[in-house]
Design an enzyme around this catalytic site. Structure first.
Site, short mmCIF file in Angstrom:
data_model
loop_
_atom_site.label_atom_id
_atom_site.label_comp_id
_atom_site.label_asym_id
_atom_site.label_seq_id
_atom_site.Cartn_x
_atom_site.Cartn_y
_atom_site.Cartn_z
N LYS A 17 17.10 -28.13 -0.93
CA LYS A 17 17.82 -29.27 -0.34
C LYS A 17 17.05 -29.84 0.85
CE LYS A 17 21.84 -27.57 0.76
NZ LYS A 17 21.92 -26.18 0.30
N TYR A 54 14.05 -11.77 8.62
CA TYR A 54 14.35 -11.33 7.25
C TYR A 54 15.51 -12.12 6.67
CZ TYR A 54 11.27 -7.32 7.39
OH TYR A 54 10.16 -6.53 7.45
N ASP A 147 31.42 -22.45 -1.45
CA ASP A 147 31.45 -21.43 -0.39
C ASP A 147 32.65 -21.70 0.52
OD1 ASP A 147 28.99 -20.69 -1.34
OD2 ASP A 147 27.84 -21.49 0.35
N ILE A 148 33.29 -20.64 0.97
CA ILE A 148 34.41 -20.80 1.91
C ILE A 148 33.90 -21.48 3.18
CG2 ILE A 148 36.01 -19.53 3.41
CD1 ILE A 148 36.23 -17.44 1.19
N CYS A 381 0.79 -17.42 20.50
CA CYS A 381 1.87 -16.81 21.29
C CYS A 381 1.64 -15.30 21.42
CB CYS A 381 3.23 -17.16 20.70
SG CYS A 381 4.50 -17.14 21.96
N HIS A 507 3.00 -22.86 20.49
CA HIS A 507 3.01 -22.85 19.02
C HIS A 507 2.54 -24.20 18.47
CE1 HIS A 507 5.25 -19.07 18.32
NE2 HIS A 507 5.72 -19.32 19.54
N GLU A 509 1.61 -24.95 15.60
CA GLU A 509 2.00 -25.18 14.19
C GLU A 509 3.19 -26.13 14.05
OE1 GLU A 509 2.36 -22.39 15.89
OE2 GLU A 509 4.11 -21.21 15.31
N1 GLN Z 1 7.26 -11.64 22.60
C1 GLN Z 1 6.39 -12.52 23.30
C2 GLN Z 1 7.09 -13.20 24.47
O1 GLN Z 1 8.29 -13.26 24.52
C3 GLN Z 1 5.78 -13.56 22.37
C4 GLN Z 1 6.78 -14.52 21.80
C5 GLN Z 1 6.27 -15.28 20.61
O2 GLN Z 1 5.25 -14.92 20.02
N2 GLN Z 1 6.98 -16.31 20.21
O3 GLN Z 1 6.44 -13.68 25.35
#
Ligand code: GLN
Length: 537
Positions: A17, A54, A147-148, A381, A507, A509
């Site tokens: 979706k 997960y 779904d409820i 990170c 990050h 990405e």
């Molecule tokens: N655990 C690390 C922190 O809190 C890195 C966090 C992460 O990689 N997003 O600084």
């Protein structure tokens, strides 16, 4: 006022979706309309920030610092837009807001109920993205009809259509048309039942997006049209995309899905222009050279845990017309076996972000292997924090150097808690989150890569590089090439005497797009390509 499109799902979950809603966003945008995508998640967590990968896959972070569902990543990558905290609501957040209002006395002693209070809150949340400069709001409802948990949403949508007027609201139902090999035919019955469920609630889908393994013959389309009460041209086939998910909008365009949407909503728009998009797909399809990149993480078996990283690597690959093969490696395996064995023949190594101490030594071993063997390395990170620790231990010989996250007693806290984090007690939404400016140092790889001095990138962390160690690191060759404007926080480190060794505290990405690959991913894959050409084939 904008027009509203609602995307629901039927029969089974995981039908795509999110990709469907993102593809519709792209098609409408390619006709010059201003589009916002939004997602509702019917679970009771207030946001996905504290949820286990997960169960939930990646947490996508927006510029304004919201921790959101990974579908927002699809929205941004497909439409090129920037989402915000109003683009993702969970039932937990909806209820949290109502309960706060109730405690404040806003309901004047009235009984607070699912109808009308929860449904009104949902309607308000839809309107929270309906700014005057928006032509179309596309809201995806997570979960499956039946779904409820989804019921209050569907009831809210029914009310919303009445409030906004029928011509201003469109319902798209994404459904499964299973193929029974023994019978040798596709079956429409589950879809009929799912649409019947919707109709019972008072929602009449205008368009069906039919996920199927087999091409839908015209008799099947006719049957779906007849039994589900939709026009025949509004029965859209969605076969699995052959090469990349980015082909989905092209498939929809071939069936004129956008025209059906515009006609139903009475919207006028320009001609569709998908040229840059098609160029990207051509590059993906025609790349015959491959590079293999080892991603050393905690969740090697989880497809969704590093979703944006995988996508960004593919975008970076397309920029060089090479196909990126990702070898997902469990960091814990590297603790048991030599990195040289597990990472044999990779052309680059990436260590992504993460939390907790599982697999940290494996990550450090992988980074050492990349550094010593001059294999391109990209740390993100936690990946940057581990690169700093590796350098401290093995180059600076600071025995026992560590992050205070995993070892509060370390003699050399090269990664430590940020000042403002020291007083934080709660888990949810308490990290350094969202976009922050960063300045790049002249004559560094990072500066060359971005081609400018000032950048903005998204963060999600509590710990940081301990600036007291700056001189030690820099004199041994690990340079701080990106830092916060006040110079206090380290945002990028790199090793000058290495073909490509860059690690960022942010990050990158999250900001990569197929038609606009992130410079760091582009250059990392470029370095991997160069490295692969130097290796004996
Ligand atoms: N655990 C690390 C922190 O809190 C890195 C966090 C992460 O990689 N997003 O600084």
């Amino acid at each position: 006022m904008p027009k509203f499109i609602f995307v629901t799902g039927g029969v089974v979950s995981s039908l795509g979706k999110g990709i469907t809603a993102a593809s519709i966003g792209l098609l409408l945008k390619s006709r010059g309309l201003r589009v916002v995508n939004q997602k509702f998640d019917p679970y009771l967590n207030v946001d996905p920030g504290t949820m286990n990968p997960y169960q939930h896959g990646e947490v996508y972070v927006t510029d304004d610092g919201a921790e959101t569902d990974l579908d927002l990543g699809h929205y941004e990558r497909f439409t090129g837009s920037t989402t915000n905290r109003f683009c993702n609501y969970t039932s937990g957040r909806i209820y949290d807001s109502i309960i706060k209002k109730e405690r404040r006395g806003d309901f004047l002693g009235g009984t607070v109920q699912v109808v009308p209070h929860v449904t009104s809150e949902i309607c308000e949340s839809i309107r929270s993205v309906a700014a005057p400069d928006v032509d179309v709001v596309i809201s995806e409802i997570g979960g499956t009809v039946g779904d409820i948990e989804s019921l209050p949403y569907l009831e809210a949508l029914r009310q919303f259509r009445i409030q906004e007027g029928r011509g201003n609201v469109l319902f798209i139902h994404v459904t499964l048309i299973p193929y029974l090999s023994k019978a040798g035919e596709v079956k429409t019955k589950p879809t009929q039942h799912s649409v019947a469920d919707l109709r019972e609630i008072g929602i009449f889908p205008d368009i069906l997006i039919c996920r199927t393994e087999k091409h839908l013959e015209s008799d099947v389309r006719k049957k779906l049209s007849l039994f589900c009460n939709v026009d025949q041209e509004a029965v859209i086939e969605a076969l699995d995309a052959p090469h990349t998910i980015y082909e989905v909008p092209i498939e929809f365009a071939t069936q004129d899905l956008d025209t059906v949407i515009l006609d139903t909503l009475g919207l006028r728009a320009g001609r569709r222009d998908l040229k840059p998009w098609r160029n990207y797909i051509d590059r993906v399809i025609n790349s015959d050279y491959t590079v293999e990149i080892g991603v050393v993480g905690k969740y090697s078996e989880l497809l969704d845990a590093y979703k944006s990283i995988n996508e960004a690597l593919n975008h970076g690959g397309a920029a060089h017309a090479v196909k990126v093969i990702i070898r997902n490696v469990s960091a814990e395996d590297i603790e048991k076996e030599e990195p040289a064995k597990i990472l044999e023949n990779v052309n680059g190594i990436l260590v992504p972000g993460g939390f907790g101490s599982r697999g940290l030594d494996g990550k450090i071993a992988a980074i050492r292997y990349a550094r010593e063997n001059r294999i391109p390395f990209f740390g993100i990170c936690l990946g940057m924090q581990m690169a700093v620790i590796e350098f401290a231990r093995n180059v600076l010989k600071l025995d026992g150097a560590d992050s205070t996250e995993s070892n509060p007693e370390t003699p050399y806290p090269v990664i430590h808690l940020m000042e403002e984090q020291k007083k934080v007690m709660n888990m949810g939404a308490t990290m350094r989150l969202g976009a922050y400016p960063c300045l790049l140092k002249n004559d560094t790889e990072a500066r060359k890569c971005y081609g400018k001095e000032s950048i903005s990138e998204r963060h999600r962390h509590r710990y940081e590089f301990n600036i007291d160690y700056k001189e030690k690191f820099e004199s041994a060759g690990m340079v701080i090439s990106g830092h916060s404007p006040d110079g206090i926080l380290t945002e990028i480190v790199e090793i000058s005497d290495h073909p490509w060794f860059i690690a960022s505290q942010f990050h990158p990405e999250f900001k990569s797009r197929p038609v606009d690959p992130h410079p760091l991913f582009r250059d990392f894959v470029g370095a991997c390509l160069k490295y692969s050409k130097r290796q004996p084939q």
